[in-house]
Design a protein around this motif. Sequence first.
Motif, PDB file in Angstrom:
ATOM      1  N   HIS A  99       2.145  -2.335   8.633  1.00  0.00           N
ATOM      2  CA  HIS A  99       1.147  -1.261   8.709  1.00  0.00           C
ATOM      3  C   HIS A  99      -0.316  -1.932   8.501  1.00  0.00           C
ATOM      4  N   ALA A 100      -0.282  -2.854   7.698  1.00  0.00           N
ATOM      5  CA  ALA A 100      -1.584  -3.544   7.524  1.00  0.00           C
ATOM      6  C   ALA A 100      -2.161  -4.202   8.741  1.00  0.00           C
ATOM      7  N   MET A 101      -1.077  -4.973   9.602  1.00  0.00           N
ATOM      8  CA  MET A 101      -1.434  -5.478  10.770  1.00  0.00           C
ATOM      9  C   MET A 101      -1.771  -4.703  11.798  1.00  0.00           C
ATOM     10  N   LEU A 102      -1.406  -3.459  11.805  1.00  0.00           N
ATOM     11  CA  LEU A 102      -1.642  -2.514  12.850  1.00  0.00           C
ATOM     12  C   LEU A 102      -3.116  -1.615  12.515  1.00  0.00           C
ATOM     13  N   GLU A 122      -4.664   6.126   9.460  1.00  0.00           N
ATOM     14  CA  GLU A 122      -3.372   6.395   9.224  1.00  0.00           C
ATOM     15  C   GLU A 122      -2.819   5.307   8.711  1.00  0.00           C
ATOM     16  N   HIS A 123      -2.696   4.013   9.481  1.00  0.00           N
ATOM     17  CA  HIS A 123      -2.275   2.866   9.258  1.00  0.00           C
ATOM     18  C   HIS A 123      -2.641   2.153   7.772  1.00  0.00           C
ATOM     19  N   VAL A 124      -4.014   2.233   7.922  1.00  0.00           N
ATOM     20  CA  VAL A 124      -4.556   1.704   6.476  1.00  0.00           C
ATOM     21  C   VAL A 124      -4.239   2.594   5.270  1.00  0.00           C
ATOM     22  N   GLN A 125      -3.924   3.716   5.344  1.00  0.00           N
ATOM     23  CA  GLN A 125      -3.706   4.788   4.065  1.00  0.00           C
ATOM     24  C   GLN A 125      -2.150   4.313   4.090  1.00  0.00           C
ATOM     25  N   LYS A 126      -1.415   4.280   5.141  1.00  0.00           N
ATOM     26  CA  LYS A 126       0.075   3.958   4.961  1.00  0.00           C
ATOM     27  C   LYS A 126       0.204   2.444   4.339  1.00  0.00           C
ATOM     28  N   ALA A 127      -0.315   1.747   4.727  1.00  0.00           N
ATOM     29  CA  ALA A 127      -0.282   0.248   4.202  1.00  0.00           C
ATOM     30  C   ALA A 127      -0.754   0.320   2.778  1.00  0.00           C
ATOM     31  N   LEU A 128      -1.786   1.018   2.331  1.00  0.00           N
ATOM     32  CA  LEU A 128      -2.050   1.101   0.754  1.00  0.00           C
ATOM     33  C   LEU A 128      -1.153   1.969  -0.068  1.00  0.00           C
TER      34      LEU A 128
END
Length: 504
Positions: free
Chosen positions: A254-257, A266-272
């Motif tokens: 998710h952090a790569m995306l 969405e991807h930042v929050q999911k990664a965290l």
Amino acid sequence: MSNLKDFDWTGFWNDVDYAFESYIGKPVTDKDIKAAEADLGYTLPAAYIELLKNHNGGVVKKNCFINDDDDCVYVTGIYGIDRDKKYSLLGEMGNEFWISKVKYPPIGVVVADTISGGHDMIFLDYRECGPTGEPKVVRVDQECDYSMTPLADNFGDFIKNLYISIEDITDEEFQELSDADKVKILNEQEDLDIDRAMELLTNIGIDNLSPILLSTLGRMYNNNGRASEAIDLFNRIDEAHRDWSWYYRCGYAHAMLAIGESYESEHVQKALQLIETGIKMTKEAGLDKQLGWCCEVVKYLLTQIKPKEYKEDYPLIFETIKNVFDNKNSKKTTEDNHIEDANEDEEDNYPTYDVVHWVFNKQTYSREEFSKEYNENVKRYVDDDQADDDDRLEEPEILVTYEAWIESEDQLFYNERVTDEELLEEDKEDGMWQVEIMAHLVADNGTYFTREELLFKLHNLMANKELGDHVFFEGIEYEGHECEGYGLIDNEDGIPVFYICCGS
């Protein structure tokens, strides 16, 4: 002790003409074994005798040795005891040759050779057990001053940990392995053909992959820019099999995306969210190295997100990263402060420059162009209280080393040298050499480097070389002092050497 009485030899040997000519001897008798032991001065282990009775030496199809310590050695053949065969314990290129002529240490018996053509050999090591005991198996490397790497506690375990290399294994042979062995040969083989590795897994059928194989394939997708596909695989793994590595790898994807996206995306929050759980699990399990990996996902991938943005929502990430990276280069405890080595004192004082995360690219910058883009990075990625570039590297000149791929030595600048002894055409892969390069840098003011100046000079050195996916600057590590620097300097007191850390 591990014997080979019930070992399945199917697919183990590679009975080519060369093997019959140079390795494979006539069937052995007990008398032959006793005679060989008398000549060698050692009692041969039972597992080795079992091998001799199956096949008196030979070239192996299962040629890749992997142990639990991530050591990987590619074996050519295993020696038999037929005196008429060139590659046998008592043959022309046998034990006496390697010890007397090539000066390998007399620790026991040379039992196998490798693809290096004699530059490293496999020994039965009798140093601990004595000439009549159960020897361990070690790799002895002539190129590294005959250094020794333990491989197995006994010969039987050595044989059982030989696998067919990825390049040679068929789909059918791969699928016959246990899941644990599949992961072992995929994770540990050097110079892995990643496309073939992924093909071996996908040919099983995604729906047929166990959690451990789904995770392995997902990791490969992550490492090859296929983050969306990796997430699809990770989501197939049920809750019961989601350990710290699941949260770390899924968070990484998710952090790569999320690179370049805002904090609210969405991807930042999911990664965290995922990394917060991964940090919690690694802390509870006492996995310090893996804890660091989780922190690096946020620190080195989500570089557009400032700590103050996630401080309140993800306090565990904030505090852990602060503690891990603030303490990483702190001074040792007072009990070590009596050390008088000047170089060790200097290591404590050198900055690591891991605040601004520059991305190396193929553009060669003028000083003005670089300064403009560098300062944009400072504004975007660094907390306000870290923006001042006061952490000078107080040295008038330094040596740096970094890794890259080059097609020709013509790509080296006047102040650069490769650290390899010789670059041979046969060592090229896809037309390029993978090398370590050392460069000599001099501060513009003759006194110290600023972080901006150092990055500017590093970037323009690397711009004409291939870095693969290791393009993220992660700081510098002090490695000691060097007096000659492969001919770059002549300084009897030496100047400091720094390794340039790059990540993907």
